[in-house]
Design a protein around this motif. Structure first.
Motif, short mmCIF file in Angstrom:
data_model
loop_
_atom_site.label_atom_id
_atom_site.label_comp_id
_atom_site.label_asym_id
_atom_site.label_seq_id
_atom_site.Cartn_x
_atom_site.Cartn_y
_atom_site.Cartn_z
N GLY A 2 0.81 -1.21 0.00
CA GLY A 2 0.00 0.00 0.00
C GLY A 2 0.85 1.26 0.00
N PHE A 3 1.88 1.27 0.84
CA PHE A 3 2.72 2.45 0.97
C PHE A 3 3.50 2.71 -0.33
CE2 PHE A 3 6.49 4.69 2.84
CZ PHE A 3 5.79 5.79 3.29
N TYR A 4 3.97 1.65 -0.94
CA TYR A 4 4.74 1.78 -2.18
C TYR A 4 3.87 2.38 -3.28
CZ TYR A 4 7.88 0.58 -6.02
OH TYR A 4 8.71 0.65 -7.11
N ILE A 5 2.67 1.87 -3.41
CA ILE A 5 1.76 2.39 -4.44
C ILE A 5 1.47 3.87 -4.19
CG2 ILE A 5 -0.63 2.30 -5.26
CD1 ILE A 5 -0.41 -0.78 -4.89
N ALA A 6 1.14 4.18 -2.94
CA ALA A 6 0.81 5.58 -2.61
C ALA A 6 1.99 6.51 -2.82
CB ALA A 6 0.32 5.66 -1.16
N GLU A 7 3.19 5.97 -2.59
CA GLU A 7 4.39 6.78 -2.73
C GLU A 7 4.76 7.01 -4.19
OE1 GLU A 7 8.68 6.67 -0.53
OE2 GLU A 7 8.09 4.92 -1.64
N LYS A 8 4.57 5.98 -4.99
CA LYS A 8 5.05 6.04 -6.38
C LYS A 8 4.03 6.59 -7.38
CE LYS A 8 9.05 4.39 -5.44
NZ LYS A 8 10.19 5.30 -5.40
N ILE A 9 2.76 6.50 -7.04
CA ILE A 9 1.75 6.89 -8.03
C ILE A 9 1.75 8.41 -8.23
CG2 ILE A 9 -0.27 7.28 -6.53
CD1 ILE A 9 -1.65 5.29 -8.64
N ASP A 10 1.43 8.84 -9.41
CA ASP A 10 1.43 10.26 -9.72
C ASP A 10 0.23 10.93 -9.02
OD1 ASP A 10 1.41 12.79 -10.79
OD2 ASP A 10 1.87 12.11 -12.83
N ALA A 11 0.52 11.66 -7.96
CA ALA A 11 -0.54 12.26 -7.13
C ALA A 11 -1.27 13.40 -7.86
CB ALA A 11 0.04 12.76 -5.81
N ARG A 12 -0.75 13.81 -9.04
CA ARG A 12 -1.48 14.82 -9.83
C ARG A 12 -2.61 14.18 -10.61
NH1 ARG A 12 3.72 16.69 -12.92
NH2 ARG A 12 3.79 14.43 -12.88
N LYS A 13 -2.48 12.86 -10.83
CA LYS A 13 -3.49 12.17 -11.64
C LYS A 13 -4.54 11.46 -10.81
CE LYS A 13 -0.46 11.41 -15.58
NZ LYS A 13 0.40 10.45 -16.24
N TYR A 14 -4.26 11.29 -9.51
CA TYR A 14 -5.19 10.60 -8.62
C TYR A 14 -5.27 11.35 -7.30
CZ TYR A 14 -4.30 6.81 -11.90
OH TYR A 14 -4.16 6.07 -13.04
N GLU A 15 -6.45 11.32 -6.72
CA GLU A 15 -6.60 11.84 -5.35
C GLU A 15 -6.38 10.63 -4.44
OE1 GLU A 15 -10.20 14.26 -4.63
OE2 GLU A 15 -10.36 13.06 -2.81
N VAL A 16 -5.20 10.58 -3.82
CA VAL A 16 -4.80 9.37 -3.09
C VAL A 16 -5.15 9.47 -1.61
CG1 VAL A 16 -2.88 7.81 -2.54
CG2 VAL A 16 -2.88 9.06 -4.71
N THR A 17 -5.82 8.44 -1.11
CA THR A 17 -6.14 8.35 0.32
C THR A 17 -5.71 6.98 0.83
OG1 THR A 17 -8.09 9.74 0.01
CG2 THR A 17 -7.99 8.47 2.04
N ILE A 18 -4.93 6.98 1.92
CA ILE A 18 -4.56 5.72 2.57
C ILE A 18 -5.40 5.56 3.82
CG2 ILE A 18 -2.72 4.42 3.72
CD1 ILE A 18 -0.67 5.83 2.08
N VAL A 19 -5.91 4.36 4.02
CA VAL A 19 -6.62 4.04 5.26
C VAL A 19 -5.85 2.91 5.93
CG1 VAL A 19 -8.81 3.42 6.34
CG2 VAL A 19 -8.80 4.49 4.08
N SER A 20 -5.38 3.15 7.14
CA SER A 20 -4.62 2.11 7.84
C SER A 20 -4.64 2.42 9.33
CB SER A 20 -3.18 2.07 7.33
OG SER A 20 -2.41 1.15 8.10
N PRO A 21 -4.65 1.38 10.17
CA PRO A 21 -4.54 1.64 11.61
C PRO A 21 -3.14 2.06 12.00
CG PRO A 21 -4.61 -0.72 11.19
CD PRO A 21 -4.85 -0.03 9.88
N ARG A 22 -2.17 1.85 11.08
CA ARG A 22 -0.77 2.22 11.37
C ARG A 22 -0.40 3.46 10.56
NH1 ARG A 22 2.23 -0.87 14.20
NH2 ARG A 22 4.05 0.20 13.34
N ARG A 23 0.19 4.45 11.26
CA ARG A 23 0.55 5.69 10.57
C ARG A 23 1.93 5.60 9.94
NH1 ARG A 23 4.28 8.12 12.93
NH2 ARG A 23 4.86 7.50 15.00
#
Ligand code: FAD
Length: 132
Positions: free
Chosen positions: A14-35
């Protein structure tokens, strides 16, 4: 309008995808009990006191990824028809039941990891020590 990408889990996947994906093309939201996301190979050394545990973790809300939204919560259900996740806040220190909330998505990444399988072996859950 950019598509809403919701990532369940802040682990390696999850973290890798959120880190690598182009945040200009997607509105990225992570949901996790761990910060944080743990560098698991470093955990043993950290446990032995070789270095601080903080060095074995990366914060989901680090400065370089300000555009990513983060909810400290567990996803408790997914409605695939209406593309909606049901979430429950995850705060250990707070015994009070906080109200749940819904998150709509266009694209959903389920990266919630795995748990050990007992294969139904009687007594295993109560008496065994599980390793990932
Ligand atoms: C001590 C140790 C050392 C390791 N060393 C190595 C190594 O050297 N090399 C290697 O390749 N692999 C190693 N691994 C394995 C590696 O860490 C895992 O394969 C990897 O972490 C799996 O990534 P993942 O994203 O699938 O799951 P995880 O990293 O487990 O992440 C799952 C995430 O989902 C979250 N989550 C779970 N349920 C929910 C829910 N309902 N709602 C929202 N979020 C949820 C969790 O809190 C977590 O953030 C090691 C593992 C351990 C324990």
């Amino acid at each position: 309008m950019v598509p809403k990408l919701v990532v369940i889990g802040s682990g390696w996947a999850g973290f890798y995808i959120a880190e690598k994906i182009d945040a200009r093309k997607y509105e990225v939201t992570i949901v996790s009990p761990r910060r944080t996301s743990a560098y698991t190979p470093l955990l043993a050394s950290a446990a032995c006191g070789v270095f601080n545990f903080y060095l074995a973790e990366d914060s989901v809300r680090s400065k370089s990824r300000k555009q990513i939204r983060f909810h400290k919560a567990n996803v408790t259900g997914i409605d695939f028809d209406s593309k909606r996740c049901r979430c429950a806040p995850a705060f250990d220190e707070d015994d009070e039941q906080l109200p749940g909330f819904d998150l709509d998505y266009d694209i959903l990444v389920i990266a919630s990891g795995c748990i050990p399988n007992t294969f139904g072996t009687p007594g295993e859950e109560a008496h065994a020590v599980f390793m990932r």
